[in-house]
Design a protein around this motif. Structure first.
Motif, PDB file in Angstrom:
ATOM      1  N   GLY A   1       0.793  -1.185  -0.167  1.00 44.00           N
ATOM      2  CA  GLY A   1      -0.039   0.098  -0.126  1.00 44.00           C
ATOM      3  C   GLY A   1       0.658   1.189  -0.056  1.00 44.00           C
ATOM      4  O   GLY A   1       0.478   2.197  -0.708  1.00 44.00           O
ATOM      5  N   GLN A   2       1.983   1.284   0.772  1.00 41.87           N
ATOM      6  CA  GLN A   2       2.707   2.322   0.600  1.00 41.87           C
ATOM      7  C   GLN A   2       3.450   2.588  -0.538  1.00 41.87           C
ATOM      8  O   GLN A   2       3.597   3.840  -1.014  1.00 41.87           O
ATOM      9  N   VAL A   3       3.786   1.554  -1.304  1.00 41.87           N
ATOM     10  CA  VAL A   3       4.386   1.471  -2.522  1.00 41.87           C
ATOM     11  C   VAL A   3       3.259   2.128  -3.615  1.00 41.87           C
ATOM     12  O   VAL A   3       3.658   3.060  -4.358  1.00 41.87           O
ATOM     13  N   GLN A   4       2.032   1.773  -3.542  1.00 46.59           N
ATOM     14  CA  GLN A   4       1.117   2.456  -4.306  1.00 46.59           C
ATOM     15  C   GLN A   4       1.006   3.788  -4.056  1.00 46.59           C
ATOM     16  O   GLN A   4       0.626   4.554  -5.251  1.00 46.59           O
ATOM     17  N   GLU A   5       0.967   4.196  -2.945  1.00 47.30           N
ATOM     18  CA  GLU A   5       0.654   5.711  -2.548  1.00 47.30           C
ATOM     19  C   GLU A   5       1.754   6.482  -3.205  1.00 47.30           C
ATOM     20  O   GLU A   5       1.612   7.359  -3.655  1.00 47.30           O
TER      21      GLU A   5
ATOM     22  N   CYS B   1       2.903  14.004  -9.727  1.00 51.70           N
ATOM     23  CA  CYS B   1       4.141  15.152  -9.655  1.00 51.70           C
ATOM     24  C   CYS B   1       5.125  14.973 -10.960  1.00 51.70           C
ATOM     25  O   CYS B   1       6.052  15.707 -10.990  1.00 51.70           O
ATOM     26  N   ARG B   2       4.894  13.869 -11.829  1.00 58.21           N
ATOM     27  CA  ARG B   2       5.740  13.441 -12.780  1.00 58.21           C
ATOM     28  C   ARG B   2       7.078  13.441 -12.385  1.00 58.21           C
ATOM     29  O   ARG B   2       8.148  14.058 -12.815  1.00 58.21           O
ATOM     30  N   VAL B   3       7.233  12.863 -11.304  1.00 57.11           N
ATOM     31  CA  VAL B   3       8.900  12.366 -10.748  1.00 57.11           C
ATOM     32  C   VAL B   3       8.925  10.894 -11.005  1.00 57.11           C
ATOM     33  O   VAL B   3       8.350  10.035 -10.760  1.00 57.11           O
ATOM     34  N   PRO B   4      10.168  10.771 -11.692  1.00 60.81           N
ATOM     35  CA  PRO B   4      10.649   9.357 -12.061  1.00 60.81           C
ATOM     36  C   PRO B   4      10.979   8.539 -10.822  1.00 60.81           C
ATOM     37  O   PRO B   4      11.151   9.070  -9.748  1.00 60.81           O
ATOM     38  N   MET B   5      10.506   7.086 -10.718  1.00 59.61           N
ATOM     39  CA  MET B   5      10.668   6.426  -9.547  1.00 59.61           C
ATOM     40  C   MET B   5      11.880   5.518 -10.114  1.00 59.61           C
ATOM     41  O   MET B   5      11.863   4.961 -11.340  1.00 59.61           O
ATOM     42  N   VAL B   6      12.654   5.100  -9.326  1.00 56.08           N
ATOM     43  CA  VAL B   6      13.730   4.123  -9.395  1.00 56.08           C
ATOM     44  C   VAL B   6      13.666   2.944  -8.424  1.00 56.08           C
ATOM     45  O   VAL B   6      14.037   3.311  -7.274  1.00 56.08           O
ATOM     46  N   PRO B   7      13.106   1.910  -8.702  1.00 57.23           N
ATOM     47  CA  PRO B   7      12.977   0.781  -7.746  1.00 57.23           C
ATOM     48  C   PRO B   7      14.301   0.026  -7.454  1.00 57.23           C
ATOM     49  O   PRO B   7      15.096   0.162  -8.328  1.00 57.23           O
TER      50      PRO B   7
ATOM     51  N   GLY C   1      14.564  12.226  -9.421  1.00 58.86           N
ATOM     52  CA  GLY C   1      13.616  11.005  -9.435  1.00 58.86           C
ATOM     53  C   GLY C   1      13.769  10.577  -7.536  1.00 58.86           C
ATOM     54  O   GLY C   1      14.620  11.037  -6.847  1.00 58.86           O
ATOM     55  N   VAL C   2      12.942   9.780  -7.269  1.00 54.73           N
ATOM     56  CA  VAL C   2      13.021   9.071  -5.952  1.00 54.73           C
ATOM     57  C   VAL C   2      13.403   7.602  -6.130  1.00 54.73           C
ATOM     58  O   VAL C   2      12.594   6.763  -6.864  1.00 54.73           O
ATOM     59  N   CYS C   3      14.386   7.141  -5.380  1.00 58.47           N
ATOM     60  CA  CYS C   3      14.570   5.784  -5.051  1.00 58.47           C
ATOM     61  C   CYS C   3      13.706   5.249  -4.414  1.00 58.47           C
ATOM     62  O   CYS C   3      13.508   5.715  -3.113  1.00 58.47           O
ATOM     63  N   PHE C   4      13.034   3.934  -4.816  1.00 55.20           N
ATOM     64  CA  PHE C   4      12.167   3.063  -3.950  1.00 55.20           C
ATOM     65  C   PHE C   4      12.790   2.265  -3.474  1.00 55.20           C
ATOM     66  O   PHE C   4      13.273   1.053  -4.303  1.00 55.20           O
TER      67      PHE C   4
END
Length: 101
Positions: A7-11, A19-25, A42-45
């Motif tokens: 759920g946190q990943v989904q949010e 916000c059109r911010v890239p995600m890097v898992p 971007g944001v590292c997950f």
């Protein structure tokens, strides 16, 4: 960010999308390849805290794991079942990405 549940990943993914911010898992690993390097922002997950083994079926040799599960942790869980996940050319992370583990 270090989400600990789906759920946190989904949010977080929805927020990044809005916000059109890239995600890097990132699941687990050495990071030697620079795979979590967001060179354009971007944001590292970091999913390493999502390390639960949620299902094991001895009948069909399948296991369901979260992305932070390491090969060592999986083999510890499998101890006593007669099964193990060996090191191979793909490795556990690659196998999970391919849907093989």
């Amino acid at each position: 960010v270090w989400p600990q549940a789906v759920g946190q990943v989904q949010e977080l993914a929805a927020l990044c999308h809005r916000c059109r911010v890239p995600m890097v898992p990132f699941g687990t690993g050495t990071g030697l390849e620079g795979g979590v390097n967001a060179v354009q922002g971007g944001v590292c997950f970091d999913l390493s805290r999502m390390d639960a083994i949620t299902e094991l079926s001895l009948e069909d040799f399948s296991v369901t794991v979260e992305p932070g599960v390491t090969r060592k942790a999986l083999n510890k869980h499998l101890r006593g079942t007669g099964l193990w996940f060996p090191v191979g050319t793909v490795g556990i992370r690659g196998a999970m990405g391919l849907g093989l583990a």
